[in-house]
Design an enzyme around this catalytic site. Structure first.
Site, mmCIF file in Angstrom:
data_model
loop_
_atom_site.group_PDB
_atom_site.id
_atom_site.type_symbol
_atom_site.label_atom_id
_atom_site.label_comp_id
_atom_site.label_asym_id
_atom_site.label_seq_id
_atom_site.Cartn_x
_atom_site.Cartn_y
_atom_site.Cartn_z
ATOM 1 N N HIS A 34 -9.779 -4.220 1.586
ATOM 2 C CA HIS A 34 -8.777 -3.434 2.317
ATOM 3 C C HIS A 34 -9.113 -3.419 3.808
ATOM 4 O O HIS A 34 -8.253 -3.698 4.657
ATOM 5 C CB HIS A 34 -8.757 -2.010 1.746
ATOM 6 C CG HIS A 34 -7.882 -1.053 2.485
ATOM 7 N ND1 HIS A 34 -6.718 -0.553 1.958
ATOM 8 C CD2 HIS A 34 -8.008 -0.473 3.712
ATOM 9 C CE1 HIS A 34 -6.149 0.278 2.820
ATOM 10 N NE2 HIS A 34 -6.926 0.341 3.897
ATOM 11 N N GLU A 35 -10.364 -3.104 4.134
ATOM 12 C CA GLU A 35 -10.768 -3.029 5.536
ATOM 13 C C GLU A 35 -10.849 -4.418 6.165
ATOM 14 O O GLU A 35 -10.522 -4.592 7.348
ATOM 15 C CB GLU A 35 -12.114 -2.302 5.655
ATOM 16 C CG GLU A 35 -12.086 -0.860 5.176
ATOM 17 C CD GLU A 35 -10.999 -0.033 5.862
ATOM 18 O OE1 GLU A 35 -10.774 -0.214 7.073
ATOM 19 O OE2 GLU A 35 -10.364 0.787 5.174
ATOM 20 N N HIS A 38 -7.456 -5.363 7.395
ATOM 21 C CA HIS A 38 -7.158 -4.797 8.711
ATOM 22 C C HIS A 38 -7.781 -5.648 9.815
ATOM 23 O O HIS A 38 -7.123 -6.010 10.795
ATOM 24 C CB HIS A 38 -7.730 -3.379 8.818
ATOM 25 C CG HIS A 38 -6.989 -2.335 8.039
ATOM 26 N ND1 HIS A 38 -5.615 -2.209 8.075
ATOM 27 C CD2 HIS A 38 -7.436 -1.342 7.224
ATOM 28 C CE1 HIS A 38 -5.245 -1.187 7.310
ATOM 29 N NE2 HIS A 38 -6.340 -0.651 6.783
#
Length: 222
Positions: A34-35, A38
Site C-alpha cells: 500500500h505504502e 504511494h
C-alpha cells in the site's frame, strides 16, 4: 480482535489462527505494498522525496506505524506511516497528489481481489481437504482485511488517503483550512473507531466492496 476472541470462545481454533495469520499477512505484506504504491506513483509523477527517504520499498520496517498496526489486529483496519510527498515537485500538483493518495487503497482492492480469486479457485477444486479449507479461510480473511483497509483509508478525514484525494475537488483555501486541524480531527476519529460507533457503516461499505470484487471469481468458479 473481537472476532478472533469469538472464534476462540466457540472452539473454532483453526479459524482463529487463520484470522491472526491473515492479519499478519496484511501487516507485513499488504500494508507495505500500500505504502509502496504511494511512493511509486509519487516518483512517477516527479516527486522523488519518498524514494530518497527509503520509502520506495516493500520492506515492512520502512512503513509500519505502531498504532496503525495494532488497529489492524484489534478492529481489522488501520494505517501505516504516511509517505512524504512534496507537491512542489509534482508535474500537476492537484491531480498528481490525488492520484498518489488513491494508489494505496487501489493496491489494497487489487490484493483483496487476488485473495478472493485464489480462495474461490481453491474452493472450487478442494473437495473436503481440511488443510486446503484452512488455506481458503486464510485468503478469505486476508481479502476482508484488505478491503477494510481500502475503505478505511478512503474516508475523507485527515490524514487518511481520502482527505488527500479531496485536493482534486476542493479549493485550496478550504482544503488547507481543514488540514490545520488534522491532528485533532484524527484523534476524534480514532475515539469514534475504538468506541465502535464507526463499525456498522465501515462494515457495510466493506461488505459492498467485497461483493464487487467477488463477482468475477464467483462468476468463474461458481
Amino acid at each position: 480482535m473481537f472476532s478472533i476472541l469469538s472464534l476462540l470462545r466457540n472452539g473454532e481454533y483453526m479459524l482463529a489462527i487463520m484470522n491472526v495469520l491473515s492479519r499478519c499477512f496484511v501487516v507485513f505484506c499488504c500494508t507495505p505494498i500500500h505504502e509502496f504504491a504511494h511512493a511509486f506513483v509519487a516518483n512517477k509523477c516527479g516527486d522523488d522525496t519518498a524514494r530518497l527517504k527509503g520509502r520506495l520499498t516493500i520492506n515492512p520496517l520502512a512503513h509500519l506505524d505502531p498504532i496503525g498496526t495494532l488497529m489492524i489486529f484489534l478492529v481489522g483496519f488501520g494505517y501505516a506511516k504516511p509517505v512524504p510527498v512534496n507537491p512542489a515537485r509534482l508535474k500537476h500538483p492537484r491531480r498528481d497528489f490525488a492520484l498518489i493518495s488513491l494508489a494505496g487503497p487501489v493496491s489494497n482492492v487489487i490484493m483483496g481481489f487476488i485473495c478472493v480469486f485464489i480462495a474461490s479457485a481453491l474452493n472450487a477444486f478442494s473437495g473436503d481437504n481440511a488443510t486446503v479449507a484452512a488455506i481458503i479461510q486464510f485468503f478469505y480473511y486476508a481479502a476482508q482485511v484488505n478491503v477494510m483497509l481500502a475503505v478505511f483509508n478512503l474516508i475523507p478525514i485527515p490524514p487518511l488517503d481520502g482527505s488527500r484525494i479531496l485536493t482534486a475537488v476542493l479549493p485550496d483555501k478550504i482544503y488547507f483550512s481543514i488540514m490545520k486541524y488534522e491532528r485533532y480531527i484524527m484523534i476524534a476519529f480514532m475515539v469514534i473507531v475504538f468506541t465502535g460507533i464507526a463499525d456498522r457503516p465501515l462494515y457495510i461499505l466493506s461488505g459492498i466492496l467485497m461483493n464487487i470484487i467477488s463477482f468475477i471469481p464467483n462468476l468463474i468458479f461458481g
